[in-house]
Design a protein around this motif. Structure first.
Motif, PDB file in Angstrom:
ATOM      1  N   UNK A 103      -1.414   0.720 -12.332  1.00 53.42           N
ATOM      2  CA  UNK A 103      -2.346   0.301 -11.778  1.00 53.42           C
ATOM      3  C   UNK A 103      -1.856  -0.485 -10.297  1.00 53.42           C
ATOM      4  N   UNK A 104      -0.771  -0.998 -10.564  1.00 56.55           N
ATOM      5  CA  UNK A 104      -0.073  -1.614  -9.140  1.00 56.55           C
ATOM      6  C   UNK A 104       0.619  -0.890  -8.274  1.00 56.55           C
ATOM      7  N   UNK A 105       0.630   0.356  -8.452  1.00 63.87           N
ATOM      8  CA  UNK A 105       0.859   1.417  -7.347  1.00 63.87           C
ATOM      9  C   UNK A 105      -0.317   2.159  -7.147  1.00 63.87           C
ATOM     10  N   UNK A 106      -1.147   1.816  -6.226  1.00 62.78           N
ATOM     11  CA  UNK A 106      -2.349   2.547  -5.903  1.00 62.78           C
ATOM     12  C   UNK A 106      -2.385   3.888  -5.375  1.00 62.78           C
ATOM     13  N   UNK A 107      -1.321   4.448  -5.215  1.00 62.95           N
ATOM     14  CA  UNK A 107      -1.224   5.706  -4.868  1.00 62.95           C
ATOM     15  C   UNK A 107      -1.511   6.865  -5.909  1.00 62.95           C
ATOM     16  N   UNK A 108      -1.260   6.205  -7.152  1.00 67.41           N
ATOM     17  CA  UNK A 108      -1.552   7.150  -8.285  1.00 67.41           C
ATOM     18  C   UNK A 108      -2.976   7.597  -8.206  1.00 67.41           C
ATOM     19  N   UNK A 109      -4.034   6.626  -7.796  1.00 66.15           N
ATOM     20  CA  UNK A 109      -5.362   6.926  -7.814  1.00 66.15           C
ATOM     21  C   UNK A 109      -5.589   7.678  -6.454  1.00 66.15           C
ATOM     22  N   UNK A 110      -5.049   7.242  -5.561  1.00 64.88           N
ATOM     23  CA  UNK A 110      -5.102   7.963  -4.157  1.00 64.88           C
ATOM     24  C   UNK A 110      -4.895   9.601  -4.268  1.00 64.88           C
ATOM     25  N   UNK A 149       9.333 -10.015 -13.785  1.00 66.06           N
ATOM     26  CA  UNK A 149      10.299  -9.641 -12.462  1.00 66.06           C
ATOM     27  C   UNK A 149      10.367  -7.994 -12.770  1.00 66.06           C
ATOM     28  N   UNK A 150      10.677  -7.564 -14.041  1.00 65.33           N
ATOM     29  CA  UNK A 150      11.116  -6.457 -14.283  1.00 65.33           C
ATOM     30  C   UNK A 150       9.722  -5.338 -13.496  1.00 65.33           C
ATOM     31  N   UNK A 151       8.521  -5.677 -13.978  1.00 64.55           N
ATOM     32  CA  UNK A 151       7.304  -4.876 -13.664  1.00 64.55           C
ATOM     33  C   UNK A 151       7.113  -5.014 -12.105  1.00 64.55           C
ATOM     34  N   UNK A 152       7.554  -6.245 -11.506  1.00 65.74           N
ATOM     35  CA  UNK A 152       7.175  -6.415 -10.063  1.00 65.74           C
ATOM     36  C   UNK A 152       8.480  -5.595  -9.338  1.00 65.74           C
ATOM     37  N   UNK A 153       9.606  -5.701  -9.766  1.00 68.34           N
ATOM     38  CA  UNK A 153      10.504  -4.910  -9.219  1.00 68.34           C
ATOM     39  C   UNK A 153      10.213  -3.402  -9.177  1.00 68.34           C
ATOM     40  N   UNK A 154       9.748  -3.016 -10.410  1.00 72.37           N
ATOM     41  CA  UNK A 154       9.454  -1.684 -10.577  1.00 72.37           C
ATOM     42  C   UNK A 154       8.304  -1.201  -9.682  1.00 72.37           C
ATOM     43  N   UNK A 155       7.291  -1.940  -9.704  1.00 71.79           N
ATOM     44  CA  UNK A 155       6.210  -1.610  -8.441  1.00 71.79           C
ATOM     45  C   UNK A 155       6.781  -1.338  -7.206  1.00 71.79           C
ATOM     46  N   UNK A 156       7.663  -2.163  -6.697  1.00 67.25           N
ATOM     47  CA  UNK A 156       8.267  -2.142  -5.388  1.00 67.25           C
ATOM     48  C   UNK A 156       8.960  -0.666  -5.133  1.00 67.25           C
ATOM     49  N   UNK A 157      10.006  -0.618  -6.121  1.00 63.88           N
ATOM     50  CA  UNK A 157      10.717   0.626  -5.985  1.00 63.88           C
ATOM     51  C   UNK A 157       9.750   2.024  -6.076  1.00 63.88           C
ATOM     52  N   UNK A 158       8.870   1.910  -6.950  1.00 63.82           N
ATOM     53  CA  UNK A 158       7.919   3.160  -7.385  1.00 63.82           C
ATOM     54  C   UNK A 158       7.213   3.317  -5.973  1.00 63.82           C
ATOM     55  N   UNK A 159       6.536   2.343  -5.421  1.00 65.79           N
ATOM     56  CA  UNK A 159       5.789   2.405  -4.276  1.00 65.79           C
ATOM     57  C   UNK A 159       6.567   3.047  -2.914  1.00 65.79           C
ATOM     58  N   UNK A 160       7.667   2.695  -2.939  1.00 64.72           N
ATOM     59  CA  UNK A 160       8.506   3.325  -1.665  1.00 64.72           C
ATOM     60  C   UNK A 160       8.643   5.032  -1.980  1.00 64.72           C
ATOM     61  N   UNK A 161       8.635   5.553  -3.259  1.00 68.57           N
ATOM     62  CA  UNK A 161       8.711   6.869  -3.543  1.00 68.57           C
ATOM     63  C   UNK A 161       7.098   7.503  -3.331  1.00 68.57           C
ATOM     64  N   UNK A 162       6.182   6.390  -4.061  1.00 68.55           N
ATOM     65  CA  UNK A 162       4.759   7.351  -3.940  1.00 68.55           C
ATOM     66  C   UNK A 162       4.386   7.230  -2.424  1.00 68.55           C
ATOM     67  N   UNK A 163       4.445   6.149  -1.646  1.00 66.87           N
ATOM     68  CA  UNK A 163       4.204   6.070  -0.160  1.00 66.87           C
ATOM     69  C   UNK A 163       4.708   7.593   0.687  1.00 66.87           C
TER      70      UNK A 163
END
Ligand code: SF4
Length: 337
Positions: A83-90, A299-313
């Protein structure tokens, strides 16, 4: 050579059991060197049944610890909260608009969930295979470690990919399944899949004594009525568990001795117990350590969100281009006129 992407998700719905571990998690751990893995704690999926918000918060935390304790390495893989990578629902919404309802009503798990939740049928239950498709293709994953029961969902994902590609141009690869060496172990009743709601599980955090209490009464080959009867290991869920946890020599010994009643089922279960405990012990020790490092988990989850978002975007940029709305997404930069 660029590594292929892998995506897999686990719902934060309480304690993990050995069925989750054998069916998907072990496979997820093994793939980390060969592939670039993105692993999601899929909280949106966990919302399709009634849930307690406080429990949801705790479950996400515990699920993250379970992943890390079992061997997911955040240095090698991305571990993030869906849910921290909003592109999933987009992306799920875009896919919703090209997915016929009939494709969703025929999914076997929808039928099961209809029976399990007759008073709580919601759109999420029907639609969650579309969200699952979005989860996977958002990262252009080519490989998905799944349990056998998830195969119909993956087939649906491929159908959705084919439709998107044919409507809007080649965009997504068709993901392929990666099943574990042992595809599935049943619950302790020997009939149903291992499930919390059926109370037929061995949990990853249980002690040797707790596991033995459950294992000692677990159903075996039902045709073996007495100690003196020869058994049929291929028809015994305990033997399937041996294949998932035991050393080859123990597997061969139990199969051979079972067939001529050389061992009883309790002897066989004791060997299995030792092998399960040997595998779970280091996971449980790591879990205890991680419980003391709350900040590290966030921290692990936060870092994961940032890295995942780059790909998702990047993927969503391409999707918006394909479906003709990218210009408006970049309005600020492009100065619409
Ligand atoms: Fe199953 Fe082992 Fe009993 Fe054979 S001896 S029926 S494999 S539990």
């Amino acid at each position: 050579m660029k590594k292929k992407n892998v995506f897999s998700g686990i719902q934060p719905s309480g304690r993990l059991h050995i069925g989750n571990y054998v069916g998907a998690m072990r496979n997820m751990i093994d793939l980390q060197d060969e592939y670039f893995c993105i692993y999601g704690i899929v909280d949106y999926h966990a919302m399709t049944v009634r849930f307690d918000p406080e429990e949801m918060t705790k479950s996400i935390f515990n699920c993250t610890i379970d992943y890390l304790a079992a061997g997911i390495d955040p240095e090698k893989s991305i571990l993030m909260l869906q849910s921290t990578v909003s592109e999933h629902t987009e992306l799920a919404w875009v896919l919703n608009t090209i997915t016929p309802i009939a494709w969703l009503t025929r999914v076997p798990t929808f039928k099961e969930k209809q029976q399990d939740n007759p008073n709580y049928l919601n759109m999420g239950l029907l639609d969650y295979p579309v969200l699952m498709a979005a989860d996977i293709i958002l990262y252009k994953a080519e490989v998905v470690p799944v349990g056998e029961d998830q195969l119909p969902h993956l087939e649906l994902t491929r159908e959705i990919v084919r439709r998107f590609n044919s409507y809007f141009g080649e965009t997504f690869p068709e993901p392929k399944e990666k099943l574990g060496a042992v595809k599935k172990i049943l619950g302790l009743d020997g009939v149903n899949k291992m499930s919390k709601s059926l109370d037929n599980c061995i949990y990853l955090d249980e002690t040797k004594e707790e596991i033995w209490k459950k294992l000692s009464t677990a159903v075996t080959d039902t045709r073996r009525k007495r100690r003196a009867d020869p058994g049929n290991p291929e028809d015994c869920n305990i033997f399937t568990m041996h294949k998932a946890f035991s050393k080859k020599e123990d597997i061969d010994y139990c199969a051979r001795e079972c067939r001529h009643a050389g061992i009883g089922c309790l002897d066989c279960k004791k060997i299995l117990l030792d092998n399960i405990v040997a595998e779970l012990k280091p996971i449980q020790a790591r879990r205890q350590e991680l419980l003391k490092k709350k900040d590290y988990i966030y921290e692990v989850l936060h870092d994961g969100t940032i890295r995942a978002k780059k790909i998702a975007h990047k993927t969503m940029d391409e999707v918006y281009e394909r479906i003709g709305i990218k210009l408006y997404h970049n309005a600020g930069q492009n100065k619409l006129s």
